[in-house]
Scaffold this active site. Structure first.
Site, PDB file in Angstrom:
ATOM      1  N   LYS A 176       0.840  -1.205   0.000  1.00  0.00           N
ATOM      2  CA  LYS A 176       0.000   0.000   0.000  1.00  0.00           C
ATOM      3  C   LYS A 176       0.874   1.255   0.000  1.00  0.00           C
ATOM      4  O   LYS A 176       0.612   2.209  -0.742  1.00  0.00           O
ATOM      5  CB  LYS A 176      -0.943  -0.017   1.219  1.00  0.00           C
ATOM      6  CG  LYS A 176      -2.034  -1.078   1.110  1.00  0.00           C
ATOM      7  CD  LYS A 176      -2.838  -1.261   2.394  1.00  0.00           C
ATOM      8  CE  LYS A 176      -3.802  -2.449   2.256  1.00  0.00           C
ATOM      9  NZ  LYS A 176      -4.627  -2.706   3.432  1.00  0.00           N
TER      10      LYS A 176
ATOM     11  N   GLN B 275      -4.550  -1.656   9.677  1.00  0.00           N
ATOM     12  CA  GLN B 275      -4.477  -2.970   9.029  1.00  0.00           C
ATOM     13  C   GLN B 275      -5.058  -4.050   9.949  1.00  0.00           C
ATOM     14  O   GLN B 275      -4.762  -4.095  11.145  1.00  0.00           O
ATOM     15  CB  GLN B 275      -3.007  -3.280   8.678  1.00  0.00           C
ATOM     16  CG  GLN B 275      -2.810  -4.526   7.840  1.00  0.00           C
ATOM     17  CD  GLN B 275      -3.418  -4.424   6.435  1.00  0.00           C
ATOM     18  OE1 GLN B 275      -3.550  -3.347   5.876  1.00  0.00           O
ATOM     19  NE2 GLN B 275      -3.794  -5.552   5.878  1.00  0.00           N
TER      20      GLN B 275
ATOM     21  N   ASP C  86     -11.007   2.707   4.302  1.00  0.00           N
ATOM     22  CA  ASP C  86     -11.347   1.283   4.154  1.00  0.00           C
ATOM     23  C   ASP C  86     -12.853   1.087   3.999  1.00  0.00           C
ATOM     24  O   ASP C  86     -13.305   0.027   3.567  1.00  0.00           O
ATOM     25  CB  ASP C  86     -10.913   0.497   5.407  1.00  0.00           C
ATOM     26  CG  ASP C  86      -9.565  -0.180   5.238  1.00  0.00           C
ATOM     27  OD1 ASP C  86      -9.239  -0.576   4.101  1.00  0.00           O
ATOM     28  OD2 ASP C  86      -8.860  -0.327   6.250  1.00  0.00           O
TER      29      ASP C  86
HETATM   30  N1  GUN Z   1      -6.724  -6.951   6.058  1.00  0.00           N
HETATM   31  C1  GUN Z   1      -7.037  -7.648   4.945  1.00  0.00           C
HETATM   32  N2  GUN Z   1      -7.616  -6.850   4.031  1.00  0.00           N
HETATM   33  C2  GUN Z   1      -7.679  -5.616   4.573  1.00  0.00           C
HETATM   34  C3  GUN Z   1      -8.179  -4.369   4.106  1.00  0.00           C
HETATM   35  O1  GUN Z   1      -8.706  -4.220   2.998  1.00  0.00           O
HETATM   36  N3  GUN Z   1      -8.044  -3.326   4.972  1.00  0.00           N
HETATM   37  C4  GUN Z   1      -7.490  -3.459   6.211  1.00  0.00           C
HETATM   38  N4  GUN Z   1      -7.425  -2.374   6.982  1.00  0.00           N
HETATM   39  N5  GUN Z   1      -7.029  -4.606   6.666  1.00  0.00           N
HETATM   40  C5  GUN Z   1      -7.112  -5.675   5.851  1.00  0.00           C
END
Ligand code: GUN
Length: 282
Positions: free
Chosen positions: A52, A96, A119
């Site tokens: 990311k 995350q 998100d």
């Molecule tokens: N863990 C797995 N996929 C995601 C996501 O799209 N966002 C976040 N914050 N954590 C994740």
């Protein structure tokens, strides 16, 4: 069979985003800024967070990576989020998942200001998607990425039968909402579903994301189905999906590869959400 090339589409969308970020800086002197919070050292989470951050750098989004030790008390995490909620230079905040066991995930998600929740996991944003509100704040990135991928390949969703295998808050449930909003009829299968093939066999589009390598076999889909593989599994050092690609490829009309299918679309949609926040649209 046509490959749904998420990698190529994500590159195209990144190019457009790079231009938009530059325009925002030139015309309004705003530099989009995303804070990514990682608690602990889970291997997959570390990898995703770095992917990311690298994607942000490619399009000119400022990404601040906050890495906290596994034992970080919940109160400390909430304080950090409160600080970033009030920091006007920060447009997006992402924690995350999964979080360590001693942390209440729902409490943390609800502590993120809804207008910075890139998100789309805050109940307010979930509700907007669920109720098909005209004003939709943030769409969860994976579900949004899948819709964009299908749209790019002109795969109509309206009126189709869609089986979604995996009913998580992060992927399955928001995807079901977006598909329903787009006019599809949804079967949402989960861990207690007695026989998922009852649903997948009758579906025009099958989306699967449960973390079980090669679970979806050719005999479980109908001829000409579209398969969207959301799984990311590491088996003998190789990344493979939840669909048995080799078995399915001669039976389906479209299929996403793993890697380079849904994954890159998820990341580019996070960037789109961050730009949306920076523009003050959320
Ligand atoms: N863990 C797995 N996929 C995601 C996501 O799209 N966002 C976040 N914050 N954590 C994740």
């Amino acid at each position: 069979m046509v490959l749904l090339d998420g990698y190529a589409l994500a590159r195209l969308k990144e190019e457009a985003l790079r231009q938009e970020v530059r325009t925002l800086q030139e015309t309004r002197h705003i530099c989009p800024k995303l804070v990514v919070v990682l608690v602990g050292t889970d291997d997959a989470s570390v990898l995703y967070v770095h992917m990311k951050a690298k994607a942000c750098a490619r399009v000119g989004i400022d990404c601040v990576l906050e890495t906290l030790p596994e034992q970080t008390p919940q109160a400390e995490l909430l304080n950090l989020l409160e600080r970033y909620n009030h920091d006007t230079s920060v447009h997006g905040i992402l924690v995350q998942l999964p979080l360590p066991k001693h942390v209440d995930t729902r409490r943390v998600i609800e502590a993120i200001a809804p207008h910075k929740d890139v998100d789309g996991f805050h109940p307010l944003n979930v509700g907007r998607v669920y109720s098909n509100s005209l004003y939709t704040g943030f769409l969860p990135a994976t579900a949004m990425g899948i819709m964009q991928l299908l749209e790019h390949y002109k795969i109509e969703v309206k009126g189709k039968d869609v089986a979604i295998v995996g009913a998580s808050n992060i992927i399955g449930k928001p995807l079901a909402s977006l598909m329903l909003n787009a006019g599809a009829t949804i079967s949402l299968c989960h861990i207690l579903t007695k026989d998922i093939s009852l649903y997948t066999k009758n579906a025009d589009i099958v989306c699967i994301g449960v973390g079980q390598p090669k679970l979806l076999k050719a005999h479980m889909v109908k001829e000409g189905a579209v398969v969207v593989d959301i799984g990311i599994n590491k088996v003998k050092g190789k990344v493979i999906g939840d669909a048995d690609f080799e078995g399915l490829k001669s039976k389906v009309s479209f299929i996403t590869p793993v890697p380079k299918g849904v994954g890159p679309m998820t990341i580019v949609c996070l960037l789109q959400n961050t730009l949306y926040a920076a523009k003050g649209c959320a």
